[in-house]
Design a protein around this motif. Structure first.
Motif, mmCIF file in Angstrom:
data_model
loop_
_atom_site.group_PDB
_atom_site.id
_atom_site.type_symbol
_atom_site.label_atom_id
_atom_site.label_comp_id
_atom_site.label_asym_id
_atom_site.label_seq_id
_atom_site.Cartn_x
_atom_site.Cartn_y
_atom_site.Cartn_z
ATOM 1 N N LYS A 78 1.118 -1.294 -0.038
ATOM 2 C CA LYS A 78 -0.286 0.069 -0.051
ATOM 3 C C LYS A 78 0.927 1.426 -0.151
ATOM 4 C CE LYS A 78 -4.366 -1.831 2.235
ATOM 5 N NZ LYS A 78 -5.346 -2.490 2.792
ATOM 6 N N LYS A 79 1.477 1.011 1.402
ATOM 7 C CA LYS A 79 2.422 2.403 1.391
ATOM 8 C C LYS A 79 4.224 2.459 0.036
ATOM 9 C CE LYS A 79 4.872 5.745 3.819
ATOM 10 N NZ LYS A 79 4.604 6.117 5.067
ATOM 11 N N TYR A 80 4.414 1.224 -0.752
ATOM 12 C CA TYR A 80 4.770 1.527 -2.252
ATOM 13 C C TYR A 80 5.499 1.251 -2.544
ATOM 14 C CZ TYR A 80 7.763 4.377 2.360
ATOM 15 O OH TYR A 80 9.064 4.170 3.287
ATOM 16 N N GLY A 81 3.963 0.597 -3.170
ATOM 17 C CA GLY A 81 4.302 -0.438 -4.560
ATOM 18 C C GLY A 81 4.026 0.128 -5.725
ATOM 19 N N ALA A 82 3.499 1.898 -5.589
ATOM 20 C CA ALA A 82 3.675 2.558 -6.514
ATOM 21 C C ALA A 82 4.471 3.882 -6.753
ATOM 22 C CB ALA A 82 2.251 3.028 -6.064
ATOM 23 N N CYS A 87 5.625 11.609 -4.099
ATOM 24 C CA CYS A 87 5.960 12.332 -5.460
ATOM 25 C C CYS A 87 5.773 10.970 -6.390
ATOM 26 C CB CYS A 87 7.429 11.979 -6.116
ATOM 27 S SG CYS A 87 8.479 11.240 -6.139
ATOM 28 N N HIS A 88 5.175 9.847 -5.981
ATOM 29 C CA HIS A 88 4.558 8.631 -7.030
ATOM 30 C C HIS A 88 5.477 8.008 -7.786
ATOM 31 C CE1 HIS A 88 0.786 9.529 -3.454
ATOM 32 N NE2 HIS A 88 1.327 10.649 -4.318
ATOM 33 N N CYS A 94 12.275 13.655 -5.664
ATOM 34 C CA CYS A 94 11.695 14.263 -4.175
ATOM 35 C C CYS A 94 13.327 15.088 -4.258
ATOM 36 C CB CYS A 94 11.772 13.980 -3.132
ATOM 37 S SG CYS A 94 9.663 12.905 -3.091
ATOM 38 N N GLY A 95 13.061 16.186 -3.567
ATOM 39 C CA GLY A 95 14.646 16.916 -3.402
ATOM 40 C C GLY A 95 15.914 16.000 -2.739
ATOM 41 N N ALA A 96 16.591 16.342 -2.976
ATOM 42 C CA ALA A 96 17.643 15.659 -1.628
ATOM 43 C C ALA A 96 17.115 15.833 -0.286
ATOM 44 C CB ALA A 96 19.006 16.452 -1.594
ATOM 45 N N ALA A 97 16.613 17.212 -0.187
ATOM 46 C CA ALA A 97 16.765 17.508 1.212
ATOM 47 C C ALA A 97 15.572 16.733 2.034
ATOM 48 C CB ALA A 97 16.572 19.079 1.578
ATOM 49 N N GLU A 98 14.145 16.318 0.425
ATOM 50 C CA GLU A 98 13.094 15.653 1.586
ATOM 51 C C GLU A 98 13.428 14.449 1.936
ATOM 52 O OE1 GLU A 98 9.671 16.653 -1.028
ATOM 53 O OE2 GLU A 98 10.732 18.181 -2.326
#
Ligand code: ZN
Length: 100
Positions: A78-82, A87-88, A94-98
């Protein structure tokens, strides 16, 4: 071995003990194993030793999930499957700071 199979194996092997130990006691064991993994990664241990520490951490995580009634395979799907949960995208954009 799938995550579901791992969780079932850990439940069959240690379920009775885990239930008696409870969440707090099990969490402390889990954190101890995380510390041992850290020491193995930082030190000059063999790849086999470090791999065994990864196995311990994953086994204790499965134990915690069993006690908490969480299906790890379902949760991860559910969390990582997509892809990235923020950012999906695959790979994450996503930026390096995120965090992701
Ligand atoms: Zn991302």
């Amino acid at each position: 071995m799938t995550l579901s199979e791992l969780q079932t194996l850990i439940r069959d092997t240690f379920g009775a003990k885990d239930g008696r130990r409870g969440t707090a006691g099990t969490f402390m064991w889990f954190m101890e194993e995380v510390g041992e993994l850290s020491a193995s990664l930082r030190g000059s241990h063999s790849k086999e030793h470090t791999a065994a520490e990864f196995a311990d951490v994953l086994a204790w995580l499965a134990t915690l999930a069993n006690i908490a009634g969480v299906d790890l395979e379902d949760a991860v799907q559910k969390k990582y499957g997509a892809g990235c949960p923020e950012c999906h995208r695959i790979p994450c954009a996503c930026g390096a700071a995120e965090k992701p």
